[in-house]
Design a protein around this motif. Structure first.
Motif, PDB file in Angstrom:
ATOM      1  N   LEU A 201       0.833  -1.200   0.000  1.00 24.55           N
ATOM      2  CA  LEU A 201       0.000   0.000   0.000  1.00 24.55           C
ATOM      3  C   LEU A 201       0.870   1.254   0.000  1.00 24.55           C
ATOM      4  CD1 LEU A 201      -2.793  -1.076   2.524  1.00 24.55           C
ATOM      5  CD2 LEU A 201      -3.100  -0.634   0.082  1.00 24.55           C
ATOM      6  N   LEU A 202       1.902   1.258   0.798  1.00 25.41           N
ATOM      7  CA  LEU A 202       2.788   2.422   0.850  1.00 25.41           C
ATOM      8  C   LEU A 202       3.504   2.637  -0.483  1.00 25.41           C
ATOM      9  CD1 LEU A 202       4.313   1.974   4.424  1.00 25.41           C
ATOM     10  CD2 LEU A 202       2.734   3.766   3.672  1.00 25.41           C
ATOM     11  N   ASP A 203       3.825   1.545  -1.182  1.00 26.29           N
ATOM     12  CA  ASP A 203       4.464   1.679  -2.496  1.00 26.29           C
ATOM     13  C   ASP A 203       3.508   2.246  -3.540  1.00 26.29           C
ATOM     14  OD1 ASP A 203       6.886   0.697  -1.620  1.00 26.29           O
ATOM     15  OD2 ASP A 203       6.475  -1.371  -2.248  1.00 26.29           O
ATOM     16  N   LEU A 204       2.211   1.949  -3.389  1.00 29.42           N
ATOM     17  CA  LEU A 204       1.232   2.371  -4.390  1.00 29.42           C
ATOM     18  C   LEU A 204       0.714   3.787  -4.160  1.00 29.42           C
ATOM     19  CD1 LEU A 204      -0.884  -0.918  -4.567  1.00 29.42           C
ATOM     20  CD2 LEU A 204       0.763  -0.113  -6.262  1.00 29.42           C
ATOM     21  N   LEU A 205       0.779   4.274  -2.933  1.00 28.07           N
ATOM     22  CA  LEU A 205       0.230   5.585  -2.593  1.00 28.07           C
ATOM     23  C   LEU A 205       1.291   6.673  -2.725  1.00 28.07           C
ATOM     24  CD1 LEU A 205      -1.725   4.539   0.632  1.00 28.07           C
ATOM     25  CD2 LEU A 205      -2.711   5.031  -1.616  1.00 28.07           C
ATOM     26  N   ALA A 206       0.869   7.825  -3.259  1.00 29.63           N
ATOM     27  CA  ALA A 206       1.755   8.991  -3.269  1.00 29.63           C
ATOM     28  C   ALA A 206       1.988   9.444  -1.829  1.00 29.63           C
ATOM     29  CB  ALA A 206       1.129  10.117  -4.079  1.00 29.63           C
ATOM     30  N   PRO A 207       3.168   9.990  -1.528  1.00 32.08           N
ATOM     31  CA  PRO A 207       3.447  10.402  -0.147  1.00 32.08           C
ATOM     32  C   PRO A 207       2.413  11.376   0.412  1.00 32.08           C
ATOM     33  CG  PRO A 207       5.460  10.420  -1.457  1.00 32.08           C
ATOM     34  CD  PRO A 207       4.330  10.184  -2.417  1.00 32.08           C
ATOM     35  N   ASP A 208       1.878  12.244  -0.442  1.00 34.20           N
ATOM     36  CA  ASP A 208       0.900  13.231   0.018  1.00 34.20           C
ATOM     37  C   ASP A 208      -0.525  12.874  -0.407  1.00 34.20           C
ATOM     38  OD1 ASP A 208       1.377  13.567  -2.656  1.00 34.20           O
ATOM     39  OD2 ASP A 208       1.450  15.767  -2.603  1.00 34.20           O
ATOM     40  N   VAL A 209      -0.817  11.581  -0.531  1.00 33.14           N
ATOM     41  CA  VAL A 209      -2.134  11.122  -0.941  1.00 33.14           C
ATOM     42  C   VAL A 209      -3.208  11.684  -0.011  1.00 33.14           C
ATOM     43  CG1 VAL A 209      -1.965   8.994   0.429  1.00 33.14           C
ATOM     44  CG2 VAL A 209      -3.513   9.069  -1.529  1.00 33.14           C
ATOM     45  N   VAL A 210      -4.390  11.960  -0.587  1.00 30.04           N
ATOM     46  CA  VAL A 210      -5.523  12.457   0.188  1.00 30.04           C
ATOM     47  C   VAL A 210      -6.692  11.493   0.015  1.00 30.04           C
ATOM     48  CG1 VAL A 210      -7.178  14.333   0.518  1.00 30.04           C
ATOM     49  CG2 VAL A 210      -4.803  14.845  -0.130  1.00 30.04           C
ATOM     50  N   ARG A 211      -7.262  11.067   1.140  1.00 30.45           N
ATOM     51  CA  ARG A 211      -8.471  10.257   1.119  1.00 30.45           C
ATOM     52  C   ARG A 211      -9.633  11.103   1.611  1.00 30.45           C
ATOM     53  NH1 ARG A 211     -11.625  10.025   4.949  1.00 30.45           N
ATOM     54  NH2 ARG A 211     -10.446   8.830   6.501  1.00 30.45           N
ATOM     55  N   ARG A 212     -10.686  11.208   0.767  1.00 29.13           N
ATOM     56  CA  ARG A 212     -11.908  11.920   1.153  1.00 29.13           C
ATOM     57  C   ARG A 212     -13.059  10.919   1.154  1.00 29.13           C
ATOM     58  NH1 ARG A 212      -9.460  15.482  -2.607  1.00 29.13           N
ATOM     59  NH2 ARG A 212      -8.639  17.358  -1.581  1.00 29.13           N
ATOM     60  N   ALA A 213     -13.882  10.972   2.185  1.00 35.63           N
ATOM     61  CA  ALA A 213     -14.959   9.984   2.301  1.00 35.63           C
ATOM     62  C   ALA A 213     -16.232  10.644   2.777  1.00 35.63           C
ATOM     63  CB  ALA A 213     -14.549   8.873   3.271  1.00 35.63           C
ATOM     64  N   ASP A 214     -17.366  10.112   2.289  1.00 34.27           N
ATOM     65  CA  ASP A 214     -18.661  10.565   2.786  1.00 34.27           C
ATOM     66  C   ASP A 214     -18.816  10.154   4.247  1.00 34.27           C
ATOM     67  OD1 ASP A 214     -19.376  11.676   0.375  1.00 34.27           O
ATOM     68  OD2 ASP A 214     -20.523   9.933  -0.311  1.00 34.27           O
ATOM     69  N   PRO A 215     -19.329  11.036   5.092  1.00 35.85           N
ATOM     70  CA  PRO A 215     -19.455  10.725   6.526  1.00 35.85           C
ATOM     71  C   PRO A 215     -20.259   9.468   6.821  1.00 35.85           C
ATOM     72  CG  PRO A 215     -19.822  13.066   6.127  1.00 35.85           C
ATOM     73  CD  PRO A 215     -19.746  12.412   4.780  1.00 35.85           C
ATOM     74  N   VAL A 216     -21.223   9.123   5.934  1.00 37.94           N
ATOM     75  CA  VAL A 216     -22.077   7.965   6.195  1.00 37.94           C
ATOM     76  C   VAL A 216     -21.276   6.673   6.292  1.00 37.94           C
ATOM     77  CG1 VAL A 216     -22.546   7.487   3.753  1.00 37.94           C
ATOM     78  CG2 VAL A 216     -24.230   6.835   5.487  1.00 37.94           C
ATOM     79  N   LEU A 217     -20.089   6.640   5.705  1.00 33.33           N
ATOM     80  CA  LEU A 217     -19.278   5.428   5.702  1.00 33.33           C
ATOM     81  C   LEU A 217     -18.298   5.354   6.862  1.00 33.33           C
ATOM     82  CD1 LEU A 217     -18.381   5.238   1.900  1.00 33.33           C
ATOM     83  CD2 LEU A 217     -20.041   3.841   3.126  1.00 33.33           C
ATOM     84  N   LEU A 218     -18.163   6.435   7.614  1.00 35.21           N
ATOM     85  CA  LEU A 218     -17.104   6.520   8.618  1.00 35.21           C
ATOM     86  C   LEU A 218     -17.636   6.352  10.035  1.00 35.21           C
ATOM     87  CD1 LEU A 218     -15.207   9.604   7.139  1.00 35.21           C
ATOM     88  CD2 LEU A 218     -14.568   7.186   6.919  1.00 35.21           C
ATOM     89  N   PRO A 219     -16.854   5.725  10.895  1.00 36.05           N
ATOM     90  CA  PRO A 219     -17.223   5.679  12.316  1.00 36.05           C
ATOM     91  C   PRO A 219     -17.220   7.082  12.901  1.00 36.05           C
ATOM     92  CG  PRO A 219     -15.498   4.076  11.800  1.00 36.05           C
ATOM     93  CD  PRO A 219     -15.637   4.960  10.604  1.00 36.05           C
ATOM     94  N   ALA A 220     -17.975   7.276  13.941  1.00 39.60           N
ATOM     95  CA  ALA A 220     -18.036   8.598  14.590  1.00 39.60           C
ATOM     96  C   ALA A 220     -16.635   9.051  14.995  1.00 39.60           C
ATOM     97  CB  ALA A 220     -18.945   8.523  15.813  1.00 39.60           C
ATOM     98  N   GLY A 221     -16.348  10.294  14.660  1.00 41.83           N
ATOM     99  CA  GLY A 221     -15.071  10.875  15.044  1.00 41.83           C
ATOM    100  C   GLY A 221     -13.970  10.720  14.023  1.00 41.83           C
ATOM    101  N   MET A 222     -14.161   9.890  12.997  1.00 45.59           N
ATOM    102  CA  MET A 222     -13.128   9.729  11.974  1.00 45.59           C
ATOM    103  C   MET A 222     -13.220  10.872  10.978  1.00 45.59           C
ATOM    104  SD  MET A 222     -12.247   6.417   9.586  1.00 45.59           S
ATOM    105  CE  MET A 222     -11.710   5.483  11.028  1.00 45.59           C
ATOM    106  N   PRO A 223     -12.100  11.501  10.619  1.00 41.49           N
ATOM    107  CA  PRO A 223     -12.146  12.665   9.721  1.00 41.49           C
ATOM    108  C   PRO A 223     -12.569  12.283   8.310  1.00 41.49           C
ATOM    109  CG  PRO A 223      -9.868  11.979  10.089  1.00 41.49           C
ATOM    110  CD  PRO A 223     -10.721  11.172  11.029  1.00 41.49           C
ATOM    111  N   THR A 224     -13.287  13.198   7.674  1.00 40.38           N
ATOM    112  CA  THR A 224     -13.692  12.950   6.294  1.00 40.38           C
ATOM    113  C   THR A 224     -12.512  13.075   5.339  1.00 40.38           C
ATOM    114  OG1 THR A 224     -14.343  15.266   6.063  1.00 40.38           O
ATOM    115  CG2 THR A 224     -16.065  13.686   6.680  1.00 40.38           C
ATOM    116  N   ASP A 225     -11.491  13.851   5.712  1.00 39.78           N
ATOM    117  CA  ASP A 225     -10.273  13.969   4.918  1.00 39.78           C
ATOM    118  C   ASP A 225      -9.102  13.405   5.712  1.00 39.78           C
ATOM    119  OD1 ASP A 225     -11.956  15.347   3.258  1.00 39.78           O
ATOM    120  OD2 ASP A 225     -10.554  16.992   2.874  1.00 39.78           O
TER     121      ASP A 225
END
Length: 316
Positions: A201-225
């Motif tokens: 995973l670390l080899d495939l991701l850019a060092p400054d990769v950004v993950r954005r997610a809809d809140p409906v998929l995330l546990p409470a308290g997890m950042p959307t970005d």
């Protein structure tokens, strides 16, 4: 002619047992659910065992027609009631071969063999489009017989399959041809996500990769970005179970991933690639946003027909 005299001494039960796996394969692609497919096949047996068989010349094709009509009725009922899954009917134990145990693992393996992206797109088609495409494009049933299943003309059945084919494979604009070179990288990311392979995973991701997610998929308290390869890779490992329900697909014309347990779209990932690494990951789970996505099967594997079904004798 009785069922026991079917085709010069071969019983209908013997023929049905021999064709059961084929019928289940047809039903699964039509319904996208192993339990529903089993139900359709059992209902087809009940109807076949009570039918007048004197004019049947092609038993496999005839049984395919009976099964497809059962599936069409289930798809239409599902559409009318807007249900995700149909209740299992009470059926008498008269099938010639006992149904195999339905396990979650079997469902996952079957979905992977068919292609999750294909199941997702098929689920978006009208019942008639789905039947026309599956029977003709995946099982080589002639349009004359597809039309009989749908109570349409062969020309109308051909048009339904053509519209479905456009939805399944999507357009092929120049930008998508260029983006196709990123498909192996996206597939590698999905495989590493399933296995929780942090190093890959670390080899495939850019060092400054950004993950954005809809809140409906995330546990409470997890950042959307979430930013940074280490943070994104660590998080991805925690969602390995979800990744096992994923498959590569075209998402809005770009390489992406669909998460679809039992072929039902739960989330989609839109990925952008720069300099050979994943730069952004957008995780979409909001239902309105999912419904607005253009999803198509990635690659050409699903364009080929999976089985050859001999000409279907019409069912009465």
């Amino acid at each position: 002619m009785s069922a026991d005299q079917f085709l010069a001494g071969q019983s209908l039960a013997d023929r049905f047992a021999r064709d059961r796996q084929h019928l289940r394969a047809v039903a699964y692609r039509l319904l996208g659910s192993l339990s529903d497919a089993e139900d359709a096949v059992q209902q087809a047996w009940l109807k076949a065992s009570q039918a007048d068989l004197r004019e049947v010349r092609n038993p496999t094709g005839w049984l395919t027609t009976v099964t497809a009509r059962e599936c069409l009725d289930m798809l239409r009922a599902r559409r009318r009631r807007a249900e995700v899954a149909l209740p299992e009917p009470e059926l008498p134990d008269t099938t010639p071969v006992a149904s195999p145990a339905r396990t979650a693992e079997e469902e996952v393996l079957l979905a992977e063999s068919v292609g999750l992206a294909l199941l997702v797109v098929l689920d978006r088609l009208s019942p008639a489009q789905r039947v026309a495409f599956v029977l003709h494009d995946l099982f080589s049933v002639p349009f004359e017989e597809v039309g009989r299943v749908l109570d349409r003309s062969p020309v109308a059945a051909k048009k339904l399959a053509s519209r479905a084919r456009d939805r399944v494979h999507g357009p092929a604009p120049q930008q998508r041809r260029l983006a196709a070179r990123h498909l192996p990288l996206v597939a590698a990311f999905l495989a590493a996500s399933r296995g929780g392979d942090l190093e890959t995973l670390l080899d495939l991701l850019a060092p400054d990769v950004v993950r954005r997610a809809d809140p409906v998929l995330l546990p409470a308290g997890m950042p959307t970005d979430l930013r940074g390869a280490q943070a994104v890779a660590e998080e991805t490992r925690h969602f390995a179970a979800r990744a096992r329900m994923g498959g590569t697909a075209w998402v809005d014309g770009n390489p992406g991933i669909v998460i679809a347990p039992r072929g039902r779209l739960m989330a989609a990932l839109r990925l952008t690639v720069e300099a050979g690494r994943i730069r952004t990951i957008e995780v979409i789970g909001d239902r309105d946003r999912l419904d607005g996505l253009a999803i198509a099967v990635a690659g050409g594997a699903d364009r080929s027909r999976e089985h050859t079904c001999t000409t279907v004798s019409p069912s009465r």
